[in-house]
Design a protein around this motif. Structure first.
Motif, short mmCIF file in Angstrom:
data_model
loop_
_atom_site.label_atom_id
_atom_site.label_comp_id
_atom_site.label_asym_id
_atom_site.label_seq_id
_atom_site.Cartn_x
_atom_site.Cartn_y
_atom_site.Cartn_z
N ARG A 256 6.07 27.04 -42.42
CA ARG A 256 5.95 25.72 -41.81
C ARG A 256 5.32 24.75 -42.81
NH1 ARG A 256 8.29 28.54 -39.09
NH2 ARG A 256 8.31 28.89 -36.82
N CYS B 31 5.71 19.55 -40.13
CA CYS B 31 4.78 19.48 -38.99
C CYS B 31 5.27 18.60 -37.83
CB CYS B 31 3.38 19.08 -39.42
SG CYS B 31 2.13 19.95 -38.44
N SER C 150 -0.32 21.59 -35.60
CA SER C 150 -1.37 21.08 -36.49
C SER C 150 -2.72 21.72 -36.16
CB SER C 150 -1.47 19.56 -36.38
OG SER C 150 -1.62 19.22 -35.00
N CYS D 233 0.89 24.36 -39.66
CA CYS D 233 1.66 23.83 -40.79
C CYS D 233 0.82 23.54 -42.04
CB CYS D 233 2.36 22.55 -40.35
SG CYS D 233 1.20 21.31 -39.75
#
Ligand code: ARG
Ligand code: ZN
Length: 422
Positions: free
Chosen positions: A258, A265, A271, A279
């Motif tokens: 990611r 993201c 997050s 990510c």
């Protein structure tokens, strides 16, 4: 006290002391299907807790109705979770209840003699063994290989790429294959190692690998995430991400698949540093990703074909995963994976589903295959190897060879066709 009981207690005590993840005798993996949206949210809730590890899908946010969810549950929570499931009318079954035994099988006779075991007697290799094997191969076959250090991991483990070439002059085409982006997917590094052995052993003996090595160079990165891989051998078999630590968060690791700069993201990544699909702080924040992108950027003109190897669920995927939109050469890529899937089914009687990542599984931005595609390497694939859920990440060592043979059939089918087109 029986020795086994004592042993288990000691192991658990050791786990608690080291604050590590304790796999024990009574751990289970359940296959659970949500029938309604209420059940989906309940299951998302259950699978977000610490005593469980989601095996499939990669994150609670991807849970949907009528698709089996594979959930690993620590022994201490098995009763509570199954009671909850029963109370809410879930349909579920036990996928695995002999975890300890499976994990022991997978790590058996390690380090004693990494030289032992031919092509039919594969086993999983520790990180040290992999370094040893790759090094030894490059020393014993200087005419066909070159060892390239492309960078190092967060914990400063080296990232080695082995370049395989036929005994011939230079060529302008190359293929790249990486394994082990995700730590717990052990069949992936095993396949890269198997591929290297197969290439060295059967070059000039078997036509398929001979043609491939005569027509192009093959770059192989056996473990993109060495820190995570090592951690799955020493501490937590279920770990997925790398092991980077970050100020201000007690949660460790970034999902390297990611962290690439491909619609980074957005929906399908997280997050939250504690998520399994975190990510990272910014695109390419991770040294492992930086090493790979740096190498591929500087070899963009020669690398025509990209494979990233994962497990499990038996899928042959191509871009995009970051959007539901189709890539320009969608039909071409679809036909390639379709042919590969047919070949595998005919020769190995195993089903591999195929299609673009977003349509076949879920939206997942920041992946290596999508980034590579947008760099202009338009033959870009992600394979998810065996199995479909019988053993999941704990595929027993006696199944490695079959899994690798069929994966090779897929890689070979696509590579041969692409060579014809170039
Ligand atoms: N299971 C893989 C993952 O979740 C799928 C990778 C497909 N490709 C992608 N770019 N997400 O990372
Ligand atoms: Zn993976």
């Amino acid at each position: 006290m029986r020795p086994l009981v004592l042993f288990t207690i000691l192991i658990c005590f050791h786990c608690i002391l080291r604050k590590s993840f304790c796999t024990s005798e009574q751990d289970k993996v359940l296959s659970i299907t949500a029938a309604t949206s209420e059940q989906v949210s309940l299951l998302q809730n259950i699978s977000s807790h610490n005593e469980t590890v989601l095996w499939q899908p990669a994150s609670p946010s991807h849970i949907t109705t009528n698709t089996p969810v594979h959930l690993y549950i620590q022994s201490s929570s098995v009763t509570r979770v199954t009671e909850q499931l029963n109370a809410h009318g879930f349909s579920f079954s036990v996928m695995l209840d002999n975890m300890q035994q499976l994990i022991q099988e997978q790590t058996r006779n390690d380090t004693t003699d990494p030289k032992s075991g031919g092509m039919n007697n594969e086993r999983y290799h520790s990180l040290e063994d992999i370094y040893y094997l790759v090094n030894k191969t490059s020393q014993e076959h200087p005419d066909m290989t070159k060892l390239i250090l492309i960078g190092s991991s967060f914990e400063k483990n080296p990232l080695y790429v082995l370049k395989l070439s036929g005994r011939r002059g230079p060529v302008d085409k190359a293929m790249w294959m990486d394994c082990g982006i995700h730590a717990r997917e052990w069949i992936s590094p095993a396949f890269c190692i198997w591929f290297i052995k197969y290439a060295i052993t059967f070059y000039k003996e078997i036509p398929d690998i001979t043609t491939l090595l005569d027509k192009m160079d093959i770059y192989i990165l056996p473990v993109m995430n060495p820190d995570g891989y090592k951690y799955t051998w020493t501490t937590n078999r279920m770990w997925r991400k790398n092991r980077s630590v970050r100020q201000g968060s007690s949660c460790v690791g970034v999902d390297l698949n990611r962290n690439f700069d491909a619609n980074w993201c957005t929906v399908g990544a997280s997050s939250n540093p504690c998520s399994d699909i975190y990510c990272g702080q910014y695109p390419e924040s991770e040294p492992e990703v930086q090493a790979v992108t740096k190498f591929l950027r500087s070899h963009k003109d020669s690398v025509k074909l990209y494979f990233s190897i994962h497990s499990y669920s038996q899928l042959l995927l191509f871009p995009y995963s970051y959007t539901l939109e189709q890539v320009p050469n969608y039909t071409e890529l679809f036909e390639l994976v379709q042919e590969a899937s047919f070949k595998i089914r005919r020769h190995y009687k195993n089903i591999y589903r195929y299609g673009s990542g977003a349509k076949t599984i879920y939206l997942a931005p920041g992946g290596s295959d999508d980034w590579v595609y947008d760099q202009g390497i338009t033959y870009s694939f992600t394979f998810e190897l065996q199995d479909r859920g019988r053993y999941g990440f704990l595929l027993p060592p006696n199944l490695i060879n079959n899994a690798c043979n069929e994966a090779f059939a897929g890689v070979k089918t696509i590579a041969m066709r692409v060579l014809e087109k170039l």
